[in-house]
Design a protein around this motif. Structure first.
Motif, PDB file in Angstrom:
ATOM      1  N   ALA A 229      -3.341   7.686  13.440  1.00 57.76           N
ATOM      2  CA  ALA A 229      -1.983   8.049  13.840  1.00 57.76           C
ATOM      3  C   ALA A 229      -1.213   6.816  14.319  1.00 57.76           C
ATOM      4  O   ALA A 229      -0.023   6.670  14.016  1.00 57.76           O
ATOM      5  CB  ALA A 229      -2.014   9.112  14.929  1.00 57.76           C
ATOM      6  N   LEU A 230      -1.888   5.925  15.031  1.00 55.55           N
ATOM      7  CA  LEU A 230      -1.249   4.699  15.509  1.00 55.55           C
ATOM      8  C   LEU A 230      -0.843   3.807  14.330  1.00 55.55           C
ATOM      9  O   LEU A 230       0.261   3.262  14.313  1.00 55.55           O
ATOM     10  CB  LEU A 230      -2.188   3.951  16.453  1.00 55.55           C
ATOM     11  CG  LEU A 230      -1.681   2.604  16.961  1.00 55.55           C
ATOM     12  CD1 LEU A 230      -0.451   2.809  17.834  1.00 55.55           C
ATOM     13  CD2 LEU A 230      -2.774   1.890  17.722  1.00 55.55           C
ATOM     14  N   ILE A 231      -1.738   3.694  13.356  1.00 55.74           N
ATOM     15  CA  ILE A 231      -1.434   2.871  12.173  1.00 55.74           C
ATOM     16  C   ILE A 231      -0.250   3.464  11.419  1.00 55.74           C
ATOM     17  O   ILE A 231       0.640   2.731  10.967  1.00 55.74           O
ATOM     18  CB  ILE A 231      -2.679   2.757  11.269  1.00 55.74           C
ATOM     19  CG1 ILE A 231      -3.749   1.911  11.969  1.00 55.74           C
ATOM     20  CG2 ILE A 231      -2.321   2.159   9.913  1.00 55.74           C
ATOM     21  CD1 ILE A 231      -5.087   1.891  11.270  1.00 55.74           C
ATOM     22  N   ARG A 232      -0.215   4.782  11.286  1.00 54.07           N
ATOM     23  CA  ARG A 232       0.902   5.425  10.583  1.00 54.07           C
ATOM     24  C   ARG A 232       2.227   5.220  11.326  1.00 54.07           C
ATOM     25  O   ARG A 232       3.252   4.986  10.712  1.00 54.07           O
ATOM     26  CB  ARG A 232       0.630   6.907  10.398  1.00 54.07           C
ATOM     27  CG  ARG A 232      -0.376   7.184   9.324  1.00 54.07           C
ATOM     28  CD  ARG A 232      -0.562   8.653   9.145  1.00 54.07           C
ATOM     29  NE  ARG A 232      -1.163   8.924   7.860  1.00 54.07           N
ATOM     30  CZ  ARG A 232      -1.347  10.129   7.376  1.00 54.07           C
ATOM     31  NH1 ARG A 232      -0.971  11.176   8.075  1.00 54.07           N
ATOM     32  NH2 ARG A 232      -1.893  10.292   6.195  1.00 54.07           N
ATOM     33  N   LYS A 233       2.193   5.321  12.640  1.00 54.48           N
ATOM     34  CA  LYS A 233       3.420   5.108  13.428  1.00 54.48           C
ATOM     35  C   LYS A 233       3.885   3.662  13.313  1.00 54.48           C
ATOM     36  O   LYS A 233       5.085   3.402  13.175  1.00 54.48           O
ATOM     37  CB  LYS A 233       3.193   5.476  14.892  1.00 54.48           C
ATOM     38  CG  LYS A 233       3.116   6.963  15.117  1.00 54.48           C
ATOM     39  CD  LYS A 233       2.908   7.284  16.581  1.00 54.48           C
ATOM     40  CE  LYS A 233       2.784   8.782  16.788  1.00 54.48           C
ATOM     41  NZ  LYS A 233       2.607   9.144  18.182  1.00 54.48           N
TER      42      LYS A 233
ATOM     43  N   GLY B 118       6.122  -3.708   2.352  1.00 56.58           N
ATOM     44  CA  GLY B 118       5.754  -2.922   1.177  1.00 56.58           C
ATOM     45  C   GLY B 118       4.539  -2.047   1.420  1.00 56.58           C
ATOM     46  O   GLY B 118       4.533  -0.861   1.076  1.00 56.58           O
ATOM     47  N   VAL B 119       3.504  -2.599   2.025  1.00 56.99           N
ATOM     48  CA  VAL B 119       2.304  -1.818   2.336  1.00 56.99           C
ATOM     49  C   VAL B 119       2.638  -0.727   3.352  1.00 56.99           C
ATOM     50  O   VAL B 119       2.182   0.418   3.235  1.00 56.99           O
ATOM     51  CB  VAL B 119       1.174  -2.735   2.859  1.00 56.99           C
ATOM     52  CG1 VAL B 119       0.022  -1.926   3.416  1.00 56.99           C
ATOM     53  CG2 VAL B 119       0.702  -3.656   1.752  1.00 56.99           C
ATOM     54  N   SER B 120       3.477  -1.052   4.316  1.00 53.80           N
ATOM     55  CA  SER B 120       3.899  -0.056   5.302  1.00 53.80           C
ATOM     56  C   SER B 120       4.665   1.080   4.635  1.00 53.80           C
ATOM     57  O   SER B 120       4.525   2.248   5.012  1.00 53.80           O
ATOM     58  CB  SER B 120       4.765  -0.700   6.383  1.00 53.80           C
ATOM     59  OG  SER B 120       4.026  -1.657   7.093  1.00 53.80           O
ATOM     60  N   GLY B 121       5.468   0.741   3.645  1.00 53.05           N
ATOM     61  CA  GLY B 121       6.186   1.774   2.898  1.00 53.05           C
ATOM     62  C   GLY B 121       5.240   2.705   2.169  1.00 53.05           C
ATOM     63  O   GLY B 121       5.446   3.923   2.135  1.00 53.05           O
ATOM     64  N   LEU B 122       4.179   2.157   1.600  1.00 54.39           N
ATOM     65  CA  LEU B 122       3.189   2.992   0.916  1.00 54.39           C
ATOM     66  C   LEU B 122       2.474   3.917   1.902  1.00 54.39           C
ATOM     67  O   LEU B 122       2.230   5.091   1.607  1.00 54.39           O
ATOM     68  CB  LEU B 122       2.176   2.121   0.176  1.00 54.39           C
ATOM     69  CG  LEU B 122       2.717   1.366  -1.035  1.00 54.39           C
ATOM     70  CD1 LEU B 122       1.642   0.439  -1.590  1.00 54.39           C
ATOM     71  CD2 LEU B 122       3.192   2.338  -2.098  1.00 54.39           C
ATOM     72  N   ILE B 123       2.144   3.399   3.063  1.00 53.35           N
ATOM     73  CA  ILE B 123       1.506   4.232   4.083  1.00 53.35           C
ATOM     74  C   ILE B 123       2.468   5.315   4.545  1.00 53.35           C
ATOM     75  O   ILE B 123       2.082   6.480   4.704  1.00 53.35           O
ATOM     76  CB  ILE B 123       1.030   3.371   5.264  1.00 53.35           C
ATOM     77  CG1 ILE B 123      -0.108   2.448   4.826  1.00 53.35           C
ATOM     78  CG2 ILE B 123       0.586   4.238   6.440  1.00 53.35           C
ATOM     79  CD1 ILE B 123      -0.485   1.395   5.851  1.00 53.35           C
ATOM     80  N   SER B 124       3.718   4.966   4.725  1.00 52.13           N
ATOM     81  CA  SER B 124       4.719   5.939   5.166  1.00 52.13           C
ATOM     82  C   SER B 124       4.981   6.988   4.089  1.00 52.13           C
ATOM     83  O   SER B 124       5.314   8.129   4.403  1.00 52.13           O
ATOM     84  CB  SER B 124       6.028   5.236   5.538  1.00 52.13           C
ATOM     85  OG  SER B 124       5.807   4.370   6.629  1.00 52.13           O
TER      86      SER B 124
ATOM     87  N   LEU C 270       2.986   9.938   4.649  1.00 55.81           N
ATOM     88  CA  LEU C 270       3.505  10.866   5.649  1.00 55.81           C
ATOM     89  C   LEU C 270       4.399  11.914   5.004  1.00 55.81           C
ATOM     90  O   LEU C 270       4.389  13.080   5.394  1.00 55.81           O
ATOM     91  CB  LEU C 270       4.292  10.106   6.723  1.00 55.81           C
ATOM     92  CG  LEU C 270       3.508   9.177   7.626  1.00 55.81           C
ATOM     93  CD1 LEU C 270       4.452   8.376   8.510  1.00 55.81           C
ATOM     94  CD2 LEU C 270       2.538   9.958   8.472  1.00 55.81           C
ATOM     95  N   LEU C 271       5.157  11.526   4.014  1.00 51.96           N
ATOM     96  CA  LEU C 271       6.029  12.457   3.303  1.00 51.96           C
ATOM     97  C   LEU C 271       5.203  13.544   2.635  1.00 51.96           C
ATOM     98  O   LEU C 271       5.511  14.733   2.730  1.00 51.96           O
ATOM     99  CB  LEU C 271       6.867  11.705   2.266  1.00 51.96           C
ATOM    100  CG  LEU C 271       7.744  12.548   1.357  1.00 51.96           C
ATOM    101  CD1 LEU C 271       8.840  13.235   2.144  1.00 51.96           C
ATOM    102  CD2 LEU C 271       8.318  11.694   0.253  1.00 51.96           C
ATOM    103  N   PHE C 272       4.133  13.153   1.961  1.00 54.83           N
ATOM    104  CA  PHE C 272       3.301  14.132   1.277  1.00 54.83           C
ATOM    105  C   PHE C 272       2.535  15.004   2.258  1.00 54.83           C
ATOM    106  O   PHE C 272       2.277  16.172   1.978  1.00 54.83           O
ATOM    107  CB  PHE C 272       2.368  13.444   0.288  1.00 54.83           C
ATOM    108  CG  PHE C 272       3.095  12.871  -0.896  1.00 54.83           C
ATOM    109  CD1 PHE C 272       3.801  13.695  -1.756  1.00 54.83           C
ATOM    110  CD2 PHE C 272       3.095  11.521  -1.130  1.00 54.83           C
ATOM    111  CE1 PHE C 272       4.479  13.186  -2.837  1.00 54.83           C
ATOM    112  CE2 PHE C 272       3.767  10.984  -2.214  1.00 54.83           C
ATOM    113  CZ  PHE C 272       4.466  11.832  -3.075  1.00 54.83           C
ATOM    114  N   ASP C 273       2.153  14.465   3.407  1.00 54.99           N
ATOM    115  CA  ASP C 273       1.511  15.281   4.438  1.00 54.99           C
ATOM    116  C   ASP C 273       2.451  16.376   4.917  1.00 54.99           C
ATOM    117  O   ASP C 273       2.042  17.508   5.117  1.00 54.99           O
ATOM    118  CB  ASP C 273       1.084  14.426   5.628  1.00 54.99           C
ATOM    119  CG  ASP C 273      -0.161  13.618   5.349  1.00 54.99           C
ATOM    120  OD1 ASP C 273      -0.821  13.869   4.325  1.00 54.99           O
ATOM    121  OD2 ASP C 273      -0.464  12.719   6.159  1.00 54.99           O
ATOM    122  N   THR C 274       3.721  16.042   5.078  1.00 58.15           N
ATOM    123  CA  THR C 274       4.711  17.021   5.517  1.00 58.15           C
ATOM    124  C   THR C 274       4.872  18.109   4.468  1.00 58.15           C
ATOM    125  O   THR C 274       4.936  19.296   4.793  1.00 58.15           O
ATOM    126  CB  THR C 274       6.067  16.331   5.781  1.00 58.15           C
ATOM    127  OG1 THR C 274       5.867  15.299   6.750  1.00 58.15           O
ATOM    128  CG2 THR C 274       7.089  17.309   6.310  1.00 58.15           C
TER     129      THR C 274
END
Length: 81
Positions: free
Chosen positions: A3-7, A51-57, A60-64
């Motif tokens: 969760a910390l990495i995603r934030k 760019g990597v952060s965008g992929l991780i984020s 989050l969209l698909f989790d929602t």
């Protein structure tokens, strides 16, 4: 920990988006200015991190979407015979 990495990734993605907004509106690249050019290794590192952060984020969209589409199933108690 995840969760910390995603934030953190979401925060970096937002900062990257703000940088691109400044580039689009004012033709001023904050990262390139900080790194003395957009092709410098430091700037390329920052762009790669965004760019990597965008992929991780994006995950989050698909989790929602998954949370919205999953029906809650309740299990019945087994009958006593």
């Amino acid at each position: 920990m995840i969760a910390l990495i995603r934030k953190l990734a979401l925060a970096i993605t937002i900062i990257g988006a703000l940088n691109w907004g400044v580039v689009g509106l004012f033709r001023f690249d904050v990262v390139a200015q900080f790194a003395n050019g957009y092709a410098q290794p430091l700037a390329r590192f920052f762009y790669s991190v965004v760019g990597v952060s965008g992929l991780i984020s994006l995950g989050l969209l698909f989790d929602t979407w998954r949370e919205e589409n999953v029906e809650q199933v309740t299990l019945a108690e087994p009958e006593e015979v």
